[in-house]
Write a protein that holds these residues in place. Structure first.
Motif, mmCIF file in Angstrom:
data_model
loop_
_atom_site.group_PDB
_atom_site.id
_atom_site.type_symbol
_atom_site.label_atom_id
_atom_site.label_comp_id
_atom_site.label_asym_id
_atom_site.label_seq_id
_atom_site.Cartn_x
_atom_site.Cartn_y
_atom_site.Cartn_z
ATOM 1 N N GLU A 30 3.288 11.571 2.784
ATOM 2 C CA GLU A 30 3.197 11.479 4.242
ATOM 3 C C GLU A 30 2.474 10.205 4.661
ATOM 4 O O GLU A 30 2.879 9.542 5.619
ATOM 5 N N LYS A 31 1.410 9.858 3.939
ATOM 6 C CA LYS A 31 0.694 8.623 4.240
ATOM 7 C C LYS A 31 1.595 7.408 4.003
ATOM 8 O O LYS A 31 1.589 6.458 4.789
ATOM 9 N N ALA A 32 2.377 7.444 2.929
ATOM 10 C CA ALA A 32 3.277 6.332 2.617
ATOM 11 C C ALA A 32 4.339 6.183 3.708
ATOM 12 O O ALA A 32 4.622 5.067 4.159
ATOM 13 N N LYS A 88 4.650 2.156 10.394
ATOM 14 C CA LYS A 88 3.803 1.134 11.009
ATOM 15 C C LYS A 88 4.288 -0.259 10.632
ATOM 16 O O LYS A 88 4.297 -1.173 11.449
ATOM 17 N N LEU A 100 0.954 4.230 -2.790
ATOM 18 C CA LEU A 100 0.811 5.650 -2.460
ATOM 19 C C LEU A 100 1.978 6.461 -3.008
ATOM 20 O O LEU A 100 1.787 7.574 -3.507
ATOM 21 N N GLU A 158 -1.284 17.522 -2.824
ATOM 22 C CA GLU A 158 -1.711 16.126 -2.914
ATOM 23 C C GLU A 158 -0.495 15.202 -2.881
ATOM 24 O O GLU A 158 -0.506 14.166 -2.209
ATOM 25 N N LYS A 181 0.834 -1.200 0.000
ATOM 26 C CA LYS A 181 0.000 0.000 0.000
ATOM 27 C C LYS A 181 0.876 1.260 0.000
ATOM 28 O O LYS A 181 0.598 2.227 -0.722
ATOM 29 N N ALA A 182 1.953 1.242 0.782
ATOM 30 C CA ALA A 182 2.869 2.384 0.818
ATOM 31 C C ALA A 182 3.493 2.608 -0.554
ATOM 32 O O ALA A 182 3.617 3.752 -1.009
ATOM 33 N N HIS A 233 4.099 7.134 6.809
ATOM 34 C CA HIS A 233 3.412 6.660 8.010
ATOM 35 C C HIS A 233 3.180 5.143 7.926
ATOM 36 O O HIS A 233 3.401 4.424 8.911
ATOM 37 N N LEU A 234 2.760 4.659 6.770
ATOM 38 C CA LEU A 234 2.557 3.221 6.602
ATOM 39 C C LEU A 234 3.856 2.444 6.752
ATOM 40 O O LEU A 234 3.891 1.384 7.367
ATOM 41 N N ARG A 289 0.729 15.028 0.684
ATOM 42 C CA ARG A 289 -0.199 14.250 1.509
ATOM 43 C C ARG A 289 -0.008 12.751 1.276
ATOM 44 O O ARG A 289 0.056 11.970 2.230
ATOM 45 N N LEU A 290 0.114 12.364 0.021
ATOM 46 C CA LEU A 290 0.295 10.946 -0.307
ATOM 47 C C LEU A 290 1.628 10.418 0.215
ATOM 48 O O LEU A 290 1.699 9.300 0.734
#
Length: 62
Positions: A39-41, A47, A21, A33, A17-18, A43-44, A36-37
């Motif tokens: 940053e989500k990657a 995790k 993204l 955008e 998923k990362a 974060h994943l 944002r993408l």
């Protein structure tokens, strides 16, 4: 399925998923955008490391 196998599977799914993204971020025309993408990657991936250890965060362990 053992706990280690399940953690490994979950970490692998999060890693994929990362990567998706990150690819979307590279293609995003809007800088906000893209950020944002990414940053989500990130974060994943963090995790993913928590769940499966550092070697699970990338597909190319050293």
């Amino acid at each position: 399925m053992t706990g280690d196998e399940q953690r490994s599977r979950v970490a692998g799914e999060m890693r994929q998923k990362a990567e998706q993204l990150e690819l979307r971020a590279q293609r995003a025309a809007d800088p906000a955008e893209r950020e944002r993408l990414m940053e989500k990657a990130v974060h994943l991936r963090e995790k993913c490391e928590e769940i499966g250890g550092p070697e699970s965060a990338t597909m190319d362990p050293m």
